[in-house]
Design a protein around this motif. Structure first.
Motif, PDB file in Angstrom:
ATOM      1  N   ILE A 225       9.226   8.820   6.675  1.00  0.00           N
ATOM      2  CA  ILE A 225       9.924   8.184   7.749  1.00  0.00           C
ATOM      3  C   ILE A 225       9.113   7.508   8.738  1.00  0.00           C
ATOM      4  N   ARG A 226       8.230   8.156   9.158  1.00  0.00           N
ATOM      5  CA  ARG A 226       7.281   7.679  10.090  1.00  0.00           C
ATOM      6  C   ARG A 226       6.247   6.485   9.153  1.00  0.00           C
ATOM      7  N   ALA A 227       5.851   6.702   7.875  1.00  0.00           N
ATOM      8  CA  ALA A 227       5.206   5.714   7.299  1.00  0.00           C
ATOM      9  C   ALA A 227       5.756   4.660   7.141  1.00  0.00           C
ATOM     10  N   ALA A 228       7.230   4.449   7.023  1.00  0.00           N
ATOM     11  CA  ALA A 228       8.048   3.277   6.808  1.00  0.00           C
ATOM     12  C   ALA A 228       8.184   2.454   8.123  1.00  0.00           C
ATOM     13  N   HIS A 229       8.548   3.251   9.116  1.00  0.00           N
ATOM     14  CA  HIS A 229       8.496   2.344  10.412  1.00  0.00           C
ATOM     15  C   HIS A 229       6.973   1.980  10.898  1.00  0.00           C
ATOM     16  N   GLU A 230       6.168   2.533  10.487  1.00  0.00           N
ATOM     17  CA  GLU A 230       4.702   2.262  10.958  1.00  0.00           C
ATOM     18  C   GLU A 230       4.047   1.328   9.826  1.00  0.00           C
ATOM     19  N   GLY A 231       4.624   1.048   8.825  1.00  0.00           N
ATOM     20  CA  GLY A 231       4.059   0.134   7.868  1.00  0.00           C
ATOM     21  C   GLY A 231       3.017   0.758   6.990  1.00  0.00           C
ATOM     22  N   GLY A 232       2.969   2.227   6.975  1.00  0.00           N
ATOM     23  CA  GLY A 232       2.059   2.779   6.302  1.00  0.00           C
ATOM     24  C   GLY A 232       2.514   2.884   4.588  1.00  0.00           C
ATOM     25  N   GLU A 233       1.818   3.696   3.936  1.00  0.00           N
ATOM     26  CA  GLU A 233       2.163   3.881   2.495  1.00  0.00           C
ATOM     27  C   GLU A 233       3.125   4.930   2.284  1.00  0.00           C
ATOM     28  N   ARG A 234       3.705   5.235   1.221  1.00  0.00           N
ATOM     29  CA  ARG A 234       4.387   6.186   0.935  1.00  0.00           C
ATOM     30  C   ARG A 234       3.627   7.675   0.873  1.00  0.00           C
ATOM     31  N   PRO A 235       4.267   8.724   1.167  1.00  0.00           N
ATOM     32  CA  PRO A 235       3.452   9.613   1.156  1.00  0.00           C
ATOM     33  C   PRO A 235       3.128  10.178  -0.375  1.00  0.00           C
ATOM     34  N   LYS A 236       2.271  10.664  -0.626  1.00  0.00           N
ATOM     35  CA  LYS A 236       2.030  11.199  -2.058  1.00  0.00           C
ATOM     36  C   LYS A 236       3.131  12.201  -2.504  1.00  0.00           C
ATOM     37  N   GLY A 237       3.428  11.943  -3.792  1.00  0.00           N
ATOM     38  CA  GLY A 237       4.413  12.965  -4.233  1.00  0.00           C
ATOM     39  C   GLY A 237       6.045  12.434  -4.299  1.00  0.00           C
ATOM     40  N   PHE A 238       6.208  11.748  -3.341  1.00  0.00           N
ATOM     41  CA  PHE A 238       7.614  10.988  -3.217  1.00  0.00           C
ATOM     42  C   PHE A 238       7.756  10.110  -4.166  1.00  0.00           C
ATOM     43  N   GLN A 239       8.827  10.297  -4.914  1.00  0.00           N
ATOM     44  CA  GLN A 239       8.929   9.639  -6.115  1.00  0.00           C
ATOM     45  C   GLN A 239      10.572   8.815  -6.128  1.00  0.00           C
ATOM     46  N   GLY A 240      11.213   8.920  -4.840  1.00  0.00           N
ATOM     47  CA  GLY A 240      12.563   8.607  -4.758  1.00  0.00           C
ATOM     48  C   GLY A 240      12.822   7.242  -3.977  1.00  0.00           C
TER      49      GLY A 240
END
Length: 249
Positions: A225-240
């Motif tokens: 959620i923080r990566a999405a708001h801050e324009g970062g990459e998806r965290p490793k391991g999230f496939q959804g």
């Protein structure tokens, strides 16, 4: 998709168009407190209860969505009253006592002149939110110009969905504002149903988010959620996939 209703001012105003708001965490018993070494998304020595940890994630998501819905407004999130009065050009922050000036409403919109306090959706929290909103508004009355008086905001509601893998567990964060200034949120859960359409997912029984889900996926949720708001990459391991209110019409 599901049929749903639907400063930092300009820099994040296109968050809803970025595609994916990644992930969310859940509402469980506020008193639960597993061993700190196993708490996902937290420092190893943290003693913070689960309810507080999950509440922060909800605040982050809901505040971010308010900015998305009001891209041209000046919106302050978790900001002190003295800073809001000063940067929002509402009046004289020196009229606030030192202690009162440190109070921090969850969302303040100085263009629409409204504020919101975000709380879990239960009667005790709702009452506390009502008291806090009253305190903020009373304090601001002493500091702002007569034509810039703030009120409790209304009509703010929505929901975010997180699906783990195709047909995986579906998490939902929903919020509503049943009285001026008090925005209540809740987390819910739908079980795995591989290959199901969104209509089928929507028709599934809505349940309380299981504790084991939070323990297993909480770290991914908070990071994403923080990566999405801050324009970062998806965290490793999230496939959804995560669906914002705008994605669900």
């Amino acid at each position: 998709m599901l049929d749903m209703k639907n400063s930092g001012t300009g820099t994040r105003s296109n968050l809803g168009l970025a595609g994916f708001l990644l992930v969310l965490v859940a509402a469980l018993g506020a008193q639960a407190q597993p061993p700190s070494s196993t708490l996902p998304g937290r420092k190893p020595d943290s003693k913070e209860p689960w309810g507080a940890f999950l509440g922060k994630a909800a605040h982050y998501a809901i505040g971010g969505e308010y900015r998305v819905q009001h891209p041209s407004n000046r919106v302050f999130l978790d900001t002190s009253l003295s800073t809001i009065v000063k940067r929002g050009k509402l009046g004289d922050p020196e009229r606030l006592s030192k202690f009162v000036g440190l109070l921090r409403p969850d969302i303040t919109d100085t263009r629409l002149l409204v504020l919101f306090e975000i709380k879990p959706d239960d009667e005790e929290s709702r009452s506390k939110g009502r008291e806090q909103v009253g305190r903020y508004l009373a304090a601001l009355t002493e500091a702002v110009e007569p034509d810039k008086k703030l009120t409790g905001g209304t009509g703010f509601e929505g929901a975010l969905f997180l699906e783990f893998e195709n047909g995986g567990a579906l998490w939902k964060l929903s919020w509503r504002t049943p009285e001026p200034g008090v925005t209540l949120y809740r987390w819910s859960y739908r079980r795995k149903k591989p290959g199901a359409s969104w209509n089928e997912r929507a028709a599934q029984k809505e349940e309380e988010l299981p504790r084991e889900e939070v323990e297993q996926r909480g770290e991914l949720a908070e990071q994403a959620i923080r990566a999405a708001h801050e324009g970062g990459e998806r965290p490793k391991g999230f496939q959804g996939q995560v669906y914002l209110p705008a994605d669900c019409h």
